[in-house]
Design an enzyme around this catalytic site. Structure first.
Site, short mmCIF file in Angstrom:
data_model
loop_
_atom_site.label_atom_id
_atom_site.label_comp_id
_atom_site.label_asym_id
_atom_site.label_seq_id
_atom_site.Cartn_x
_atom_site.Cartn_y
_atom_site.Cartn_z
N GLY A 49 0.82 -1.21 0.00
CA GLY A 49 0.00 0.00 0.00
C GLY A 49 0.85 1.26 0.00
CB ILE A 50 0.14 4.68 -1.24
CG1 ILE A 50 -1.22 4.92 -0.58
CG2 ILE A 50 -0.05 4.24 -2.68
CD1 ILE A 50 -2.00 6.04 -1.23
CG HIS A 51 -0.66 5.21 3.79
ND1 HIS A 51 -1.95 4.82 3.54
CD2 HIS A 51 -0.59 6.51 3.46
CE1 HIS A 51 -2.64 5.87 3.09
NE2 HIS A 51 -1.84 6.90 3.02
N GLY A 52 2.74 1.95 3.01
CA GLY A 52 3.57 0.85 3.48
C GLY A 52 2.76 -0.32 4.01
CD GLU A 53 -1.45 1.16 3.54
OE1 GLU A 53 -0.52 1.27 2.71
OE2 GLU A 53 -2.33 2.02 3.72
#
Ligand SMILES: Nc1ncnc2c1ncn2[C@@H]1O[C@H](COP(=O)(O)OP(=O)(O)O)[C@@H](O)[C@H]1O
Ligand SMILES: Nc1ncnc2c1ncn2[C@@H]1O[C@H](COP(=O)(O)OP(=O)(O)O)[C@@H](O)[C@H]1O
Ligand SMILES: [Mg+2]
Ligand SMILES: [Mg+2]
Ligand SMILES: [Mg+2]
Ligand SMILES: [Mg+2]
Lengths: 201, 330, 330, 201
Positions: C218-222
């Site tokens: 994910g774009i938050h590092g998920e």
């Protein structure tokens, strides 16, 4: 006597030799620049070898084709300078099927002048020009190819020894300044390899 | 090496294939080995051609700026390597509308030799060529040796202004003079936070410590002015401005470019621009058409550069003229 | 942390200040704590407003896409954090031209709660609101739970299409339906090569080995679908296409976006696009308006995403309609 | 009797306590999310403290102001949910200067319902809702504040113990799935801190 056969034989020997010298030249260029000098010469050599079977009798046209093959094979400085020098020699020999070995010095001088004009380096800047000039001076007054070669190799070696401690002032190597002191200029070493390759088997 | 690629030796050719495939309305691939990108539409007869060229790895420089109001064609070398003489000659040929061609590129030795020799080749085909070199990086040589400076982001202004002058119908001498004035008007300096990797080399161009920056570093990793701890954005902006203004004080309107070298995101560029603008306007400068973004890069290198382009009426008009390429539209 | 900034807690506010200073003709800063970016020109009375909002650190998403043919206003949170209810309510207010406002944003829990509550607040001021969530990241949930998917780069298509529909004069129901169809039409998946750092946290959002990639992150590092050795570009492109086409096969024209997460340079995106195009066209698809560049990022994260937007006649027309913001012009 | 004075005193104690609990809550939230829960509560607490000197007599208006202060101070989920719950309680108390402690259970239920509608979580999802619900059930049928507080604390503790082994299903923590098993939900712990803070000195 420099004619098509002699030229073709010499070019073939140089091209062969480049395959072996490449690694050493890449490594030396890599210490001061982008490490592509060996690749440039191998590519150039291969392009030249393809010309040899159909090399024109006219030495001027023959050298012109060799120069063009070099400009096509890469964009590196040494390739373009070599092509420039070859073009100058080609102009001098235009329309002639043969040349005397005693003309070598003048041809080297013509090449050096053109390369100097192209690259804006001066003699003494620790580039291939200094090796070329040393070879031309050594060839002066000589007419026997083996003698010319021997004298030129000695002169180039002496020039490299003399210039080795200097910093590079030209090309990418200039950026590294002091780091280049104590190292041979890669272009000079490349020229020495070409010269040494000329020994007939 | 953490790069998205297939064969490192095919990097440039696959990149160009993708570029033209993505923008078929803008670009056309031509020339020796497909290493020339020209405008999709052939040059209008009578228009002066503007060509550039240089190594890959700097998108949008050089290739990206082919388009109306910008370059007519561009020769592309391997990453950080000069295009060949043949490729440059082909770029010149494809930009020939019968009114001559300006070669406009950065001040790098290999590119100069090759473009000069390419000029010799096309001279035999009666194509008149002129040359303007961009040498805007004040960190690469002092004022006394300004002609030795490297060309960096200032190229973008030169492309824009020369392109507008050519589009406006100036002759070769006029376009060349416009480009010369644009190149003369630009001063740049950059700093690097992290290196990039040349695909064929496979390892980073230089090393830099975790908390370090290098001021004045070149776009290929050429050593800079100092290396030391990373400073706050405002201090970096102030120091870059000091260097640029010491070289040429602001006397009229200026355009300002805050340019990412690649990885540095626009968020950080805006933080820099905020400081640059405050300082310049505080000194009474009028900022025209600020450019904040990725205009001249070194692949994934982190860092940024600052360019001032000192304008006069002509330059301001040419800068504001329309242009269109996938990376920049005015 | 290697970022160009001053006080990490001032990162977003200084960034916005610089953004508006660099593009005064495009943006206006307004609303609670200056955390709303609206178009420079007030909304045309009678036009449906389109607002978005979300955390910072994704430029051009969200804020960048404020402009004619795109969003009317945007509420901006701290990096990767939702804007406050007040900020969202102010964004809605500034996008109110009397014809209602569409809230169009990514499917993140915090954003949803806040936009819903902001809607409750402005309902008391008689502003009619609708909501469309973008949930295009196929890696974040299976088809059976498609409504749980995160919103990523597909948002850009939704902004474009909803913005065009609003500009075309559709009413709130019509604009909402256009946005819903756009969101429904998008499928995305991305991969990461390196993390990014949230300024206030000061350390990378995740760790990843030297030769590793993570697919579906994910774009938050998920966390993503798999982590393993970095694959060749063509293999990555093929695998992403497989995932997207398994979720929805191509049946008509598609737009394709190859998007950098930040640090990955355009050169690599073009190498990816080359493979994507060959594969899609080989399967008979017609590609419309390919987008290759940085459209939705996570600051300096390295990696890229692939989005397919399945078009019908309406969507294709709205996608092709003019729009203008500093990051994208059609 | 819940009146302005009691409300203001309770809010002040909660706000004070948040400054101490912040670090623990940030750390817990940081293991599963973005680590901002403590910051959210400190900011909220400070915003609320500014209201206290001029808190309206009308309990509904007072709680409405507190809710609004919370929505202004941050965009975090917990802040918005708290504001949502406070708004629901504000609506229930609109126009009244005082309330009986026996009404607490109904107020907690109203808050929980509104928060559930806002956040779409179900009871049992291991969120602050479960703590709230446990407190409401404990308050049911009690009218003495100390007794309500004691029973609520015990009920919240029991709920946290029971849910601790479960994975998180809501919010950012859901992403971490199994990693959240064995850890308390940060929002429940935050609620417990608020409850514990209410003890009069
Ligand atoms: N301007 C110049 N004038 C003379 N010789 C040069 C010049 N530039 C480069 N050389 C020679 O070429 C050699 C380097 O060649 P090459 O590796 O092809 O350069 P690059 O990779 O930087 O283009 C140098 O060692 C030097 O001898
Ligand atoms: N949708 C939801 N419904 C109920 N409670 C929630 C919800 N989302 C978050 N929470 C609660 O809020 C807490 C996290 O709050 P916070 O740190 O503010 O979230 P974030 O930083 O992700 O916005 C969780 O521990 C949980 O108790
Ligand atoms: Mg080299
Ligand atoms: Mg080279
Ligand atoms: Mg949190
Ligand atoms: Mg948060």
């Amino acid at each position: 006597m420099l004619d098509r056969a002699a030229l073709a034989a010499g070019l073939a020997r140089i091209a062969d030799h480049m395959e072996q010298a490449a690694e050493e030249l890449n490594a030396l260029d890599g210490q001061l620049g982008d490490g592509d000098l060996g690749v440039t010469l191998v590519r150039g050599g291969r392009a030249v070898r393809e010309l040899l079977p159909a090399l024109p009798e006219d030495l001027g046209q023959a050298l012109m084709q060799v120069a063009t093959a070099f400009t096509r094979s890469s964009g590196s400085s040494f390739g373009t300078l070599t092509a420039t020098g070859l073009l100058a020699a080609a102009k001098a020999l235009k329309g002639r099927d043969r040349a005397d070995w005693s003309e070598i010095a003048a041809l080297l001088d013509a090449a050096r002048d053109a390369m100097q004009a192209r690259g804006k380096a001066a003699l003494g800047d620790k580039t291939v020009l200094d090796a070329l000039d040393a070879a031309a001076r050594a060839a002066e007054g000589r007419a026997e190819p083996a003698a010319i070669q021997a004298a030129a190799l000695a002169a180039v070696d002496a020039t490299m020894d003399r210039m080795r401690p200097q910093p590079a002032r030209i090309g990418r190597a200039r950026i590294f300044g002091a780091k280049s002191e104590g190292l041979d200029d890669p272009g000079m070493r490349a020229f020495r390899h070409m010269l040494a390759a000329l020994t007939p088997p | 090496m953490k790069k998205v690629l297939n064969d490192p030796f095919a990097y440039v050719d696959e990149m160009l294939e993708g570029l033209v495939a993505a923008h078929p309305g803008h670009y056309r691939q031509t020339g020796a080995q497909g290493r020339v990108i020209a405008r999709a539409q052939p040059i209008r007869p009578g228009k002066v051609g503007v060509v550039s060229g240089g190594g890959s790895g700097h998108l949008p420089v050089f290739t990206g700026y082919v388009g109306p109001g910008l370059l007519d064609a561009c020769a592309i070398g391997d990453v950080f390597a000069s295009p060949s003489v043949e490729q440059m000659a082909d770029a010149i040929r494809s930009a020939n509308g019968g009114a001559g061609v300006l070669r406009l590129y950065g001040n790098y030795g290999g590119d100069i030799m090759n473009f000069d020799m390419a000029g010799d080749l096309v001279a035999m085909e009666d194509i008149a060529c002129t040359t303007v070199l961009v040498a805007d990086d004040v960190a690469s040589a002092g004022r006394a040796e300004a002609e030795k400076r490297r060309g960096v982001a200032g190229m973008v202004y030169a492309f824009k202004i020369a392109g507008a002058a050519a589009e406006a119908g100036l002759d070769l001498a006029g376009v060349t003079e416009a480009a010369r004035r644009a190149a003369e008007a630009c001063r740049s300096v950059g700093f690097a936070l992290s290196p990039c990797t040349v695909p064929q080399a496979g390892r980073p161009t230089f090393q830099i410590g975790e908390g370090e920056m290098e001021m004045g570093m070149g776009i290929h990793g050429e050593p800079g002015v100092w290396r030391g701890p990373l400073k706050p954005a405002d201090a970096i902006a102030g120091e870059m401005l000091d260097m640029l203004l010491a070289d040429r004080p602001v006397s009229g309107p200026v355009s300002v470019m805050v340019n990412s070298l690649g990885a540095t995101p626009p968020e950080e560029l805006y933080i820099l621009y905020r400081a640059v603008k405050a300082r310049l306007e505080g000194a009474g400068a009028r900022i025209v058409m600020p450019l904040v973004g990725r205009y001249a890069t070194s692949m994934e290198m982190a860092g940024a550069s600052l360019t001032l382009c000192h304008l006069d009426d002509d330059l301001e008009r040419w800068l504001a003229a329309p242009c269109d390429c996938p990376f920049w539209r005015v």
